[in-house]
Scaffold this motif. Structure first.
Motif, short mmCIF file in Angstrom:
data_model
loop_
_atom_site.label_atom_id
_atom_site.label_comp_id
_atom_site.label_asym_id
_atom_site.label_seq_id
_atom_site.Cartn_x
_atom_site.Cartn_y
_atom_site.Cartn_z
N ALA A 128 0.86 -1.18 0.00
CA ALA A 128 0.00 0.00 0.00
C ALA A 128 0.89 1.23 0.00
N GLY A 129 0.42 2.33 -0.59
CA GLY A 129 1.19 3.56 -0.57
C GLY A 129 2.59 3.35 -1.11
N ASP A 130 3.60 3.75 -0.33
CA ASP A 130 5.00 3.59 -0.73
C ASP A 130 5.64 2.36 -0.13
N LYS A 273 -9.14 -4.13 5.10
CA LYS A 273 -10.41 -4.85 5.18
C LYS A 273 -10.43 -5.94 4.11
N ASP A 274 -10.72 -7.14 4.56
CA ASP A 274 -10.77 -8.29 3.66
C ASP A 274 -9.46 -8.44 2.88
N GLY A 275 -8.35 -8.16 3.56
CA GLY A 275 -7.03 -8.31 2.95
C GLY A 275 -6.62 -7.18 2.04
N ARG A 276 -7.45 -6.19 1.87
CA ARG A 276 -7.14 -5.07 0.99
C ARG A 276 -6.67 -3.87 1.81
N TRP A 277 -5.50 -3.33 1.44
CA TRP A 277 -4.93 -2.19 2.15
C TRP A 277 -5.26 -0.90 1.42
N GLU A 278 -5.77 0.09 2.15
CA GLU A 278 -6.09 1.39 1.57
C GLU A 278 -5.52 2.49 2.47
#
Length: 305
Positions: A128-130, A273-278
């Motif tokens: 996620a991000g950098d 959430k649910d393995g997804r990074w935001e």
């Protein structure tokens, strides 16, 4: 909250780049310069690192921690030993056997800015991000980050990543960590796991297990996560509107740790959430900001139904 200090226990002014007083940091830098000269390499000394004629960079934080509590008379020997280990020929992907590669490879999180040449890691997954997931060779006195093409010449990169992930998992199970809860009293608390290992923050790749270690449970709305530096991972389960205050506290914590800690990773907070990074925070020219979209607002219970 006690995250910032400008003086040590004796009242002496602290150096802004190293965990020593200004006077001790000055002495350490000179000892490091001399130690490198004695092994035949001239270095340019910067506040937090030195650079040799070939452009190799060596941080000063670890050696500062090494000498911090030692008597002054032992500093020259400690610094010389440290520099000697750094100057010794390093093993490489080419010189290791397949079994040695399997034993030494570890998957870790790295900030893009800390990687010498991003083209060396063009297929490294972005978490996620950098934050990028890169393979390193872990040895008792050094960690080497080889270019992907060197590993690709020895086998499939995805298979090597599976090996590195498995080795990280074994470290996570075996290495001790401290658990702290910060931000008591106002509902804005969050959990922090700290460890001596430089892979402590990388263990965020096993987030459900880390949450369980802290005695928490993901209730289906996700988790706020911060990895300010290599030795810390902080999080808060999203369990209602009070988690919004924890998000603010986590952001402050992440920015402070990123600015002041050894091995900075990210000043941001992520919603997983649910393995997804935001990424839900940003730093712009005006001020740090938290970005709460409609889906996250609903998870926080901040919307009317």
């Amino acid at each position: 909250m006690g995250w910032f200090t400008t003086k040590d226990d004796s009242g002496a002014a602290l150096d802004p780049d190293l965990p020593l007083s200004v006077a001790k940091a000055r002495r350490l830098r000179e000892l490091v310069r001399v130690a490198w000269a004695r092994v035949g390499r001239e270095v340019t000394v910067h506040p937090g690192h030195v650079v040799d004629a070939d452009g190799n960079e060596y941080g000063l934080w670890n050696v500062a921690v090494l000498v911090a509590d030692a008597p002054h008379r032992k500093w020259p020997g400690l610094v010389a030993d440290h520099v000697g280990r750094l100057a010794a020929p390093s093993p490489s992907v080419q010189t290791l056997s397949d079994s040695q590669l399997h034993a030494q490879l570890v998957l870790r999180l790295a900030e893009n800015a800390a990687l010498r040449d991003l083209s060396w890691f063009s297929t490294a997954p972005t978490l996620a991000g950098d934050l990028r997931q890169v393979l390193v060779l872990d040895f008792p006195s050094t960690v080497i980050t080889p270019p992907e093409d060197e590993l690709a010449a020895r086998g499939d990169l995805d298979e090597w990543r599976a090996v590195g992930r498995a080795n990280l998992w074994q470290m996570m199970r075996a290495e001790p960590r401290d658990h702290q809860v910060l931000g008591h009293g106002d509902g804005g608390y969050f959990d922090v796991l700290l460890g001596d290992s430089v892979y402590t923050a990388s263990m965020a790749m096993f987030l459900p297990e880390l949450i369980s270690l802290a005695g928490r449970t993901d209730q289906g709305r996700g988790v706020f996560v911060a990895v300010p530096m290599r030795h810390q991972v902080a999080f808060r389960v999203v369990d209602g509107p009070e988690a919004a205050l924890a998000l603010q506290n986590l952001f402050l914590f992440a920015m402070a740790g990123y600015d002041d800690g050894a091995g900075p990773l990210s000043p941001h907070v992520f919603w997983v959430k649910d393995g997804r990074w935001e990424q839900v925070t940003c730093l712009d020219e005006e001020a740090p900001r938290i970005v709460v979209g409609p889906v996250l607002a609903e998870a926080l219970g901040m919307t009317d139904h």
